[in-house]
Design a protein around this motif. Sequence first.
Motif, mmCIF file in Angstrom:
data_model
loop_
_atom_site.group_PDB
_atom_site.id
_atom_site.type_symbol
_atom_site.label_atom_id
_atom_site.label_comp_id
_atom_site.label_asym_id
_atom_site.label_seq_id
_atom_site.Cartn_x
_atom_site.Cartn_y
_atom_site.Cartn_z
ATOM 1 N N GLN A 110 -11.063 0.718 -55.983
ATOM 2 C CA GLN A 110 -10.489 0.193 -57.209
ATOM 3 C C GLN A 110 -9.516 1.224 -57.779
ATOM 4 N N VAL A 111 -8.333 0.770 -58.135
ATOM 5 C CA VAL A 111 -7.320 1.636 -58.726
ATOM 6 C C VAL A 111 -7.185 1.284 -60.199
ATOM 7 N N GLN A 112 -7.257 2.277 -61.041
ATOM 8 C CA GLN A 112 -7.034 2.059 -62.467
ATOM 9 C C GLN A 112 -5.658 2.582 -62.848
ATOM 10 N N LEU A 113 -4.958 1.809 -63.648
ATOM 11 C CA LEU A 113 -3.608 2.164 -64.077
ATOM 12 C C LEU A 113 -3.571 2.248 -65.592
ATOM 13 N N VAL A 114 -2.900 3.263 -66.098
ATOM 14 C CA VAL A 114 -2.749 3.423 -67.543
ATOM 15 C C VAL A 114 -1.279 3.661 -67.852
ATOM 16 N N GLU A 115 -0.764 2.879 -68.803
ATOM 17 C CA GLU A 115 0.628 3.012 -69.210
ATOM 18 C C GLU A 115 0.726 3.858 -70.478
ATOM 19 N N TYR A 116 1.804 4.623 -70.546
ATOM 20 C CA TYR A 116 2.103 5.433 -71.723
ATOM 21 C C TYR A 116 3.581 5.280 -72.072
ATOM 22 N N GLY A 117 3.906 5.551 -73.314
ATOM 23 C CA GLY A 117 5.305 5.715 -73.671
ATOM 24 C C GLY A 117 5.950 4.590 -74.446
ATOM 25 N N GLY A 118 5.222 3.521 -74.708
ATOM 26 C CA GLY A 118 5.818 2.445 -75.488
ATOM 27 C C GLY A 118 6.080 2.879 -76.918
ATOM 28 N N GLY A 119 6.791 2.036 -77.644
ATOM 29 C CA GLY A 119 7.086 2.333 -79.040
ATOM 30 C C GLY A 119 8.178 1.442 -79.570
ATOM 31 N N SER A 120 8.672 1.829 -80.733
ATOM 32 C CA SER A 120 9.740 1.068 -81.377
ATOM 33 C C SER A 120 11.021 1.876 -81.364
ATOM 34 N N VAL A 121 12.121 1.215 -81.098
ATOM 35 C CA VAL A 121 13.409 1.883 -81.007
ATOM 36 C C VAL A 121 14.498 0.912 -81.434
ATOM 37 N N GLN A 122 15.597 1.445 -81.902
ATOM 38 C CA GLN A 122 16.719 0.593 -82.260
ATOM 39 C C GLN A 122 17.536 0.230 -81.018
ATOM 40 N N ALA A 123 18.249 -0.863 -81.116
ATOM 41 C CA ALA A 123 19.108 -1.283 -80.009
ATOM 42 C C ALA A 123 20.058 -0.153 -79.620
ATOM 43 N N GLY A 124 20.205 0.016 -78.307
ATOM 44 C CA GLY A 124 21.022 1.099 -77.789
ATOM 45 C C GLY A 124 20.252 2.359 -77.496
ATOM 46 N N GLY A 125 19.021 2.418 -77.945
ATOM 47 C CA GLY A 125 18.190 3.588 -77.736
ATOM 48 C C GLY A 125 17.520 3.600 -76.376
ATOM 49 N N SER A 126 16.661 4.607 -76.169
ATOM 50 C CA SER A 126 16.004 4.810 -74.878
ATOM 51 C C SER A 126 14.508 5.056 -75.065
ATOM 52 N N LEU A 127 13.769 4.695 -74.048
ATOM 53 C CA LEU A 127 12.346 5.012 -73.956
ATOM 54 C C LEU A 127 12.025 5.296 -72.501
ATOM 55 N N ARG A 128 10.991 6.099 -72.282
ATOM 56 C CA ARG A 128 10.500 6.309 -70.925
ATOM 57 C C ARG A 128 9.028 5.949 -70.878
ATOM 58 N N LEU A 129 8.704 5.025 -70.008
ATOM 59 C CA LEU A 129 7.323 4.625 -69.797
ATOM 60 C C LEU A 129 6.760 5.358 -68.590
ATOM 61 N N SER A 130 5.471 5.645 -68.651
ATOM 62 C CA SER A 130 4.767 6.275 -67.538
ATOM 63 C C SER A 130 3.590 5.414 -67.137
#
Length: 127
Positions: A1-21
């Motif tokens: 069994q593989v468990q996956l966890v996401e990080y890095g979401g949030g709120s940003v204005q249009a044109g901005g950037s985010l990095r998810l892991s």
Amino acid sequence: QVQLVEYGGGSVQAGGSLRLSCVASRDTLDYDCVAWFRQAPGKEREAVASIYTRARDGNTLYADSVKGRFTISRDNAKNTVYLQMNSLKPEDTAMYYCAARLPNGGRLLSPSAYAYWGRGTQVTVSS
């Protein structure tokens, strides 16, 4: 069994950037591809990008809607896949999930091909 966890979401204005892991609990022998999917309220889950984790060259695939703006990458030593999201638009607002595919499990951008899923991280882009 593989468990996956996401990080890095949030709120940003249009044109901005985010990095998810996406961090996996086990190494790449248990799966051959990791993909990011997203789902907005009232809409079906759709593929964003995928990357081979066992192949040396790590071939990638993107949905047309994110080509040129999003980049998927991997760090196999850390069992981690990233999604760099630039030039974000309000229509990118969704819950983002990472998923891992059993070796040769099916079409790369089809949710049904993926056996393991994280719980998701919310991305909100305001105009």
